[in-house]
Write an enzyme that holds these catalytic residues in place. Structure first.
Site, mmCIF file in Angstrom:
data_model
loop_
_atom_site.group_PDB
_atom_site.id
_atom_site.type_symbol
_atom_site.label_atom_id
_atom_site.label_comp_id
_atom_site.label_asym_id
_atom_site.label_seq_id
_atom_site.Cartn_x
_atom_site.Cartn_y
_atom_site.Cartn_z
ATOM 1 N N ARG A 162 0.941 -1.412 -0.020
ATOM 2 C CA ARG A 162 -0.131 -0.029 0.016
ATOM 3 C C ARG A 162 0.951 1.147 0.033
ATOM 4 O O ARG A 162 0.579 2.211 0.692
ATOM 5 C CB ARG A 162 -0.912 -0.180 1.173
ATOM 6 C CG ARG A 162 -1.856 -0.892 1.284
ATOM 7 C CD ARG A 162 -2.914 -1.005 0.043
ATOM 8 N NE ARG A 162 -4.056 -1.871 0.331
ATOM 9 C CZ ARG A 162 -4.341 -2.902 -0.166
ATOM 10 N NH1 ARG A 162 -3.160 -3.700 -0.548
ATOM 11 N NH2 ARG A 162 -5.352 -3.808 0.216
ATOM 12 N N SER A 237 -10.612 -0.895 3.249
ATOM 13 C CA SER A 237 -10.025 -1.093 4.640
ATOM 14 C C SER A 237 -9.534 0.325 5.251
ATOM 15 O O SER A 237 -8.727 1.034 4.236
ATOM 16 C CB SER A 237 -8.592 -1.761 4.496
ATOM 17 O OG SER A 237 -8.878 -2.987 3.885
ATOM 18 N N GLU A 333 -5.246 3.696 6.340
ATOM 19 C CA GLU A 333 -4.851 3.631 4.890
ATOM 20 C C GLU A 333 -5.336 4.582 4.322
ATOM 21 O O GLU A 333 -4.775 4.959 3.132
ATOM 22 C CB GLU A 333 -5.118 2.357 4.569
ATOM 23 C CG GLU A 333 -4.635 1.574 3.288
ATOM 24 C CD GLU A 333 -5.619 0.877 2.232
ATOM 25 O OE1 GLU A 333 -5.603 1.176 1.221
ATOM 26 O OE2 GLU A 333 -6.175 -0.172 2.783
HETATM 27 N N1 EPU Z 1 -9.848 -11.015 10.248
HETATM 28 C C1 EPU Z 1 -10.793 -10.839 11.377
HETATM 29 N N2 EPU Z 1 -11.828 -10.247 11.580
HETATM 30 C C2 EPU Z 1 -12.312 -9.498 10.714
HETATM 31 C C3 EPU Z 1 -11.469 -9.333 9.324
HETATM 32 C C4 EPU Z 1 -10.377 -10.043 9.325
HETATM 33 O O1 EPU Z 1 -10.219 -11.631 12.441
HETATM 34 O O2 EPU Z 1 -13.177 -8.769 10.993
HETATM 35 C C5 EPU Z 1 -8.876 -11.830 9.921
HETATM 36 C C6 EPU Z 1 -9.347 -13.098 9.103
HETATM 37 O O3 EPU Z 1 -9.678 -14.302 9.830
HETATM 38 C C7 EPU Z 1 -8.250 -13.256 8.317
HETATM 39 C C8 EPU Z 1 -7.331 -12.098 8.119
HETATM 40 O O4 EPU Z 1 -7.848 -11.334 9.219
HETATM 41 O O5 EPU Z 1 -7.399 -14.277 9.041
HETATM 42 C C9 EPU Z 1 -7.291 -11.435 6.926
HETATM 43 O O6 EPU Z 1 -8.795 -11.072 6.749
HETATM 44 P P1 EPU Z 1 -9.214 -10.774 4.962
HETATM 45 O O7 EPU Z 1 -8.836 -11.815 4.249
HETATM 46 O O8 EPU Z 1 -10.558 -10.280 5.119
HETATM 47 O O9 EPU Z 1 -8.203 -9.660 4.536
HETATM 48 P P2 EPU Z 1 -7.689 -8.266 5.220
HETATM 49 O O10 EPU Z 1 -6.266 -8.443 5.695
HETATM 50 O O11 EPU Z 1 -8.636 -7.940 6.531
HETATM 51 C C10 EPU Z 1 -6.855 -7.277 3.037
HETATM 52 C C11 EPU Z 1 -6.733 -5.945 2.477
HETATM 53 C C12 EPU Z 1 -8.147 -5.926 1.659
HETATM 54 C C13 EPU Z 1 -8.256 -7.008 0.738
HETATM 55 C C14 EPU Z 1 -8.209 -8.338 1.544
HETATM 56 C C15 EPU Z 1 -8.156 -9.511 0.746
HETATM 57 C C16 EPU Z 1 -5.558 -4.397 3.565
HETATM 58 C C17 EPU Z 1 -5.455 -3.133 4.465
HETATM 59 N N3 EPU Z 1 -6.813 -4.611 3.087
HETATM 60 O O12 EPU Z 1 -7.713 -7.353 4.133
HETATM 61 O O13 EPU Z 1 -7.929 -4.490 0.849
HETATM 62 O O14 EPU Z 1 -9.506 -7.139 0.113
HETATM 63 O O15 EPU Z 1 -6.871 -8.260 2.315
HETATM 64 O O16 EPU Z 1 -7.014 -9.529 -0.105
HETATM 65 O O17 EPU Z 1 -4.491 -4.847 3.222
HETATM 66 C C18 EPU Z 1 -8.795 -2.425 0.809
HETATM 67 O O18 EPU Z 1 -7.603 -2.162 0.916
HETATM 68 O O19 EPU Z 1 -9.538 -1.260 0.820
HETATM 69 C C19 EPU Z 1 -9.374 -3.681 0.884
HETATM 70 C C20 EPU Z 1 -10.530 -4.193 1.014
#
Ligand code: EPU
Length: 337
Positions: A162, A237, A333
């Site tokens: 990012r 995010s 972010e």
């Molecule tokens: N998790 C939780 N609780 C939640 C959300 C997530 O425990 O409410 C845990 C999940 O269990 C999982 C881990 O966090 O083990 C990752 O969750 P997820 O796959 O939803 O991805 P994220 O890391 O929360 C990132 C990006 C998203 C992108 C997803 C999928 C960032 C800041 N965000 O989210 O990007 O869609 O991965 O690749 O890196 C964005 O940047 O606007 C965005 C939506």
């Protein structure tokens, strides 16, 4: 090209926050952009793309220039690859669908990300195991001060998680006008390694997915977790996933053995901020007009008439609580204006 005074930006930010621009103009060509910059040299300027990664906490006391450059085309192709160019004002998701419909591979995992093409390099957008830097070739940008055009190659963009030069050394100096991607025509690198994608495909009994199948799976996952900005204002995010030195992480992990993490290098790990926020009890909570989404704790939402300040206060409360609980700093972010 008309400069409009006291212009509401509510429809120009996906959080749906009411804020006014002192002046607003939409530019539809590189020439128009050049003219506006030349004619308003001494004015404060604010560059607006799709408005999908910003939180407006106040009116903008500047000339807001909305980059509305349209057009996409194939620049070059050979048997295996195609180089496609999109103007900055194209909707990212429509551009992704356009590539998939022609069976060009590389962007399918980033389906349905809100915003316009021109802002994708700024924060090196990414989702489900893919980032823009994986297919990015170069972008054209106008220097705000001199109106000269400059090409940035991938190396010059200094992409990180990012992150790019446009958020750091080159901040507020350039306006990206178009972006070139190199996509596959054959031997697509289908990437279903991100857990959610493989389970979504398995649910539909798809064992040999096409680009369209992957895109559809991503769309289904995003729709189930992430609120549609047209229905519930949000900016995806709100926070970045924090990156910690392994040595620091290990101490925290001893105290919280159930903490999720991903190795990103020999020395660093990434901790999902969504997990931290959920553990801190914020998931699904509402504070007045602002809140934390019920399906994805990383996403802050506007229930209707939230001010930017209200959302910012919730974000600060979350940051402080996470720091006190885990000793981890989570950074926003989105750009807070
Ligand atoms: N998790 C939780 N609780 C939640 C959300 C997530 O425990 O409410 C845990 C999940 O269990 C999982 C881990 O966090 O083990 C990752 O969750 P997820 O796959 O939803 O991805 P994220 O890391 O929360 C990132 C990006 C998203 C992108 C997803 C999928 C960032 C800041 N965000 O989210 O990007 O869609 O991965 O690749 O890196 C964005 O940047 O606007 C965005 C939506």
């Amino acid at each position: 090209m008309e400069i409009v005074p006291d212009f509401s930006l509510k429809k120009h930010n996906t959080f749906g926050i009411e804020a006014q621009a002192k002046q607003f103009v939409a530019v539809h060509s590189v020439q128009e952009l050049k003219t506006i910059l030349q004619e308003n040299k001494t004015q404060q300027k604010f560059i607006l793309g799709g408005g999908s990664n910003m939180l407006l906490t106040k009116d903008i006391d500047a000339l807001v220039i909305h980059i509305d450059l349209k057009g996409k085309k194939i620049l070059e192709e050979n048997e295996n690859f195609v180089w496609v160019e999109s103007q900055a004002g194209e909707s990212w998701h429509e551009f992704v669908l356009w590539t998939i419909n022609q069976n060009f591979g590389g962007l399918e995992n980033m389906s349905l990300i809100p915003g316009n093409v021109g802002t994708t390099p700024v924060q090196n957008i990414g989702a489900y195991g893919t980032e823009i830097k994986d297919t990015f070739v170069s972008c054209e940008a106008m220097t705000i001060e001199s109106q000269e055009m400059k090409t940035f190659t991938k190396e010059e963009c200094h992409f990180g998680y990012r992150e790019s030069i446009f958020k750091n050394e080159a901040k507020n100096q350039y306006i990206i006008t178009s972006v070139v991607f190199k996509l596959t025509k054959t031997n697509h690198k289908i990437n279903t390694s991100y857990g959610d994608i493989s389970s979504e495909l398995a649910k539909n009994n798809i064992t040999n997915p096409t680009l369209k199948d992957v895109s559809n799976a991503v769309i289904a996952i995003r729709q189930s977790k992430l609120p549609d900005p047209k229905e519930l204002g949000n900016s995806g995010s709100f926070f970045k996933n924090p990156i910690l030195l392994k040595s620091d992480f290990e101490k925290i992990h001893q105290q919280f053995p159930e903490m999720k993490y991903f190795d990103i290098s020999e020395t660093e790990v990434k901790v999902p901020a969504g997990w931290l926020i959920e553990q801190a009890g914020f998931k699904g909570k509402r504070f007045g007009n602002a809140g934390i989404h019920k399906n994805q704790a990383l996403v802050l939402v506007n229930y209707g008439n939230a001010t930017g300040q209200e959302i910012l206060n919730v974000s600060k409360d979350i940051q402080e609580t996470i720091f006190n609980m885990f000793g981890i700093n989570i950074e926003a972010e989105v750009n807070v204006i």
